[in-house]
Design an enzyme around this catalytic site. Structure first.
Site, PDB file in Angstrom:
ATOM      1  N   THR A  95      67.586  22.861  37.223  1.00 34.38           N
ATOM      2  CA  THR A  95      67.278  24.008  36.358  1.00 34.38           C
ATOM      3  C   THR A  95      65.804  23.915  36.006  1.00 34.38           C
ATOM      4  OG1 THR A  95      69.479  23.905  35.394  1.00 34.38           O
ATOM      5  CG2 THR A  95      67.832  25.170  34.187  1.00 34.38           C
ATOM      6  N   LYS A 170      70.440  31.834  35.647  1.00 36.46           N
ATOM      7  CA  LYS A 170      70.859  30.641  34.899  1.00 36.46           C
ATOM      8  C   LYS A 170      70.362  30.694  33.447  1.00 36.46           C
ATOM      9  CE  LYS A 170      71.685  26.191  34.028  1.00 36.46           C
ATOM     10  NZ  LYS A 170      72.965  25.559  33.931  1.00 36.46           N
ATOM     11  N   LYS A 245      66.706  22.669  26.306  1.00 35.48           N
ATOM     12  CA  LYS A 245      65.831  22.823  27.489  1.00 35.48           C
ATOM     13  C   LYS A 245      65.968  24.238  28.060  1.00 35.48           C
ATOM     14  CE  LYS A 245      65.514  21.616  32.323  1.00 35.48           C
ATOM     15  NZ  LYS A 245      66.005  20.911  33.481  1.00 35.48           N
TER      16      LYS A 245
HETATM   17  P1  NAD Z   1      69.317  13.188  35.370  1.00 38.17           P
HETATM   18  O1  NAD Z   1      68.129  12.867  34.538  1.00 38.17           O
HETATM   19  O2  NAD Z   1      70.575  12.413  35.206  1.00 38.17           O
HETATM   20  O3  NAD Z   1      68.919  13.101  36.939  1.00 38.17           O
HETATM   21  C1  NAD Z   1      67.659  13.425  37.452  1.00 38.17           C
HETATM   22  C2  NAD Z   1      67.275  12.310  38.405  1.00 38.17           C
HETATM   23  O4  NAD Z   1      66.055  12.636  39.067  1.00 38.17           O
HETATM   24  C3  NAD Z   1      67.028  10.968  37.703  1.00 38.17           C
HETATM   25  O5  NAD Z   1      67.961  10.010  38.190  1.00 38.17           O
HETATM   26  C4  NAD Z   1      65.590  10.625  38.064  1.00 38.17           C
HETATM   27  O6  NAD Z   1      65.377   9.229  38.278  1.00 38.17           O
HETATM   28  C5  NAD Z   1      65.404  11.416  39.339  1.00 38.17           C
HETATM   29  N1  NAD Z   1      64.010  11.665  39.681  1.00 38.17           N
HETATM   30  C6  NAD Z   1      63.011  12.157  38.894  1.00 38.17           C
HETATM   31  N2  NAD Z   1      61.861  12.255  39.605  1.00 38.17           N
HETATM   32  C7  NAD Z   1      62.158  11.831  40.865  1.00 38.17           C
HETATM   33  C8  NAD Z   1      61.390  11.697  42.051  1.00 38.17           C
HETATM   34  N3  NAD Z   1      60.085  12.014  42.080  1.00 38.17           N
HETATM   35  N4  NAD Z   1      61.996  11.225  43.155  1.00 38.17           N
HETATM   36  C9  NAD Z   1      63.299  10.873  43.145  1.00 38.17           C
HETATM   37  N5  NAD Z   1      64.089  10.982  42.031  1.00 38.17           N
HETATM   38  C10 NAD Z   1      63.509  11.452  40.918  1.00 38.17           C
HETATM   39  O7  NAD Z   1      69.593  14.753  35.156  1.00 38.17           O
HETATM   40  P2  NAD Z   1      70.928  15.560  35.532  1.00 38.17           P
HETATM   41  O8  NAD Z   1      71.804  15.617  34.325  1.00 38.17           O
HETATM   42  O9  NAD Z   1      71.454  15.061  36.828  1.00 38.17           O
HETATM   43  O10 NAD Z   1      70.315  17.034  35.718  1.00 38.17           O
HETATM   44  C11 NAD Z   1      69.575  17.387  36.876  1.00 38.17           C
HETATM   45  C12 NAD Z   1      69.208  18.862  36.767  1.00 38.17           C
HETATM   46  O11 NAD Z   1      70.405  19.636  36.662  1.00 38.17           O
HETATM   47  C13 NAD Z   1      68.360  19.210  35.552  1.00 38.17           C
HETATM   48  O12 NAD Z   1      67.415  20.178  35.919  1.00 38.17           O
HETATM   49  C14 NAD Z   1      69.373  19.761  34.549  1.00 38.17           C
HETATM   50  O13 NAD Z   1      68.801  20.668  33.647  1.00 38.17           O
HETATM   51  C15 NAD Z   1      70.350  20.448  35.497  1.00 38.17           C
HETATM   52  N6  NAD Z   1      71.720  20.598  34.954  1.00 38.17           N
HETATM   53  C16 NAD Z   1      72.318  19.549  34.334  1.00 38.17           C
HETATM   54  C17 NAD Z   1      73.612  19.711  33.838  1.00 38.17           C
HETATM   55  C18 NAD Z   1      74.305  18.561  33.125  1.00 38.17           C
HETATM   56  O14 NAD Z   1      75.350  18.814  32.504  1.00 38.17           O
HETATM   57  N7  NAD Z   1      73.807  17.312  33.211  1.00 38.17           N
HETATM   58  C19 NAD Z   1      74.282  20.922  33.971  1.00 38.17           C
HETATM   59  C20 NAD Z   1      73.655  21.972  34.660  1.00 38.17           C
HETATM   60  C21 NAD Z   1      72.347  21.788  35.146  1.00 38.17           C
END
Ligand code: NAD
Length: 298
Positions: A95, A170, A245
């Site tokens: 997102t 979204k 966010k």
């Molecule tokens: P998260 O922080 O658990 O996962 C993100 C991952 O990206 C981390 O493990 C981090 O180490 C990795 N990362 C960051 N920079 C990187 C790079 N340069 N190379 C490789 N890896 C890298 O977050 P999440 O909960 O998995 O959410 C991911 C996305 O999905 C976000 O944009 C969030 O807004 C969206 N989202 C999350 C949810 C939820 O319920 N968690 C629901 C809908 C949407």
């Protein structure tokens, strides 16, 4: 059997179970994450792990990113421009802000790569169960190629329009959700002061014009909807920090597009306050306690 080979960057709370579902569906998936813990979790779920982005996408025909925010996506996609073969399809499921989503698409087009933005709703539970909803933006050809891959991770896939339309859908949806949750919470708080039972208010509103997802699925008081996070002391669920966010992204988009969203702005301020008092890890329905004047974790 598909011939697509998938590179998956970002194996966090959402990315790891999504990548695991692709493996289960028979795709060859190679993933990378900066975090060792994330890599270990994904590996335990059956995902092949690379030592860096380059190795993860070496033979990939489709590359998926699932990263925290716009700046991470732009940085990884910049790296991908030098690595991906022409006609590789890039899918960003994070997102992020509409502006960076469009910038990412433009970079891809300049390098003769196909791309779609495909943010999700459904949370960690939906990612694990393979029941996510994908909202996609981009050209039809790119969407059609992505669709079977998305179908392996989700239940519903909507092509919302051109580049950035998935992100736009979204943040508009989540602005409705943030505003409606606050409305439902205020109604319960008022009902309590008026001596109305929570169940009575639920029975009326859930079958009347006040009916909405925030009430009937994610009810902010324990009891009426046994599966809602209110019954588990507001353990997420959908964390309030993520709602904040998304509301901030909606406000940024409204400012740049010249849209008037006063309730969206108010919702962003209330969730900002809720986060500031230490409740960012609670389900976003926990804001009812703050609205009653009872929650302070510091
Ligand atoms: P998260 O922080 O658990 O996962 C993100 C991952 O990206 C981390 O493990 C981090 O180490 C990795 N990362 C960051 N920079 C990187 C790079 N340069 N190379 C490789 N890896 C890298 O977050 P999440 O909960 O998995 O959410 C991911 C996305 O999905 C976000 O944009 C969030 O807004 C969206 N989202 C999350 C949810 C939820 O319920 N968690 C629901 C809908 C949407």
């Amino acid at each position: 059997m598909t011939t697509e080979i998938i590179g998956f960057i970002g194996l966090g709370h959402m990315g790891a179970p999504m990548a695991a579902n692709l493996v289960r569906a028979g795709y060859s998936v190679c993933g990378f994450d900066l975090s060792e813990a994330a890599r270990a979790q994904a590996q335990a779920d059956g995902v092949r792990i690379a030592i860096d982005v380059q190795q993860a996408v070496q033979n990939a025909t489709i590359i998926i990113t699932m990263l925290p925010a716009g700046k991470h996506v732009i940085s990884v996609w910049k790296e991908l421009m030098a690595l991906a073969a022409p006609d590789t399809l890039l899918i960003d499921c994070s997102t992020i802000d509409v502006e960076n989503a469009r910038k990412a698409h433009q970079m891809a087009a300049e390098h003769r790569l196909l791309s779609i933005d495909a943010p999700v709703s459904g949370g960690v539970v939906g990612a694990g169960a393979g029941t996510l909803t994908f909202m996609a933006g981009g050209e039809k050809a790119a969407f059609e190629r992505a669709a079977p891959v998305l179908a392996a991770m989700g239940r519903r896939i909507v092509h919302c329009g051109d580049t950035g339309a998935g992100q736009a859908a979204k943040i508009c949806n989540n602005m409705i959700l943030g505003i409606s949750m606050i409305g439902v919470c205020e109604a319960f708080a008022l009902g309590e002061k008026l001596g109305l039972s929570q169940q009575a208010l639920f029975d009326v509103a859930s079958t009347s014009s006040g009916q909405c997802w925030a009430l009937t699925t994610n009810c902010p008081v324990p009891g009426p909807v046994p599966a809602s996070p209110a019954n588990r002391d507001y353990q997420p669920g959908f964390a309030a920090s993520l709602m904040l966010k998304d509301l901030k992204l909606a406000q940024a988009a409204a400012a740049s597009a010249g849209a008037t969203t006063p309730l969206g702005a108010q919702a962003a301020q209330l969730y900002n306050l809720f986060n500031a008092i230490g409740c960012g890890n609670e389900d976003f329905s926990g804001i009812i306690r703050m609205l009653r004047g009872k929650e302070n974790k510091q």
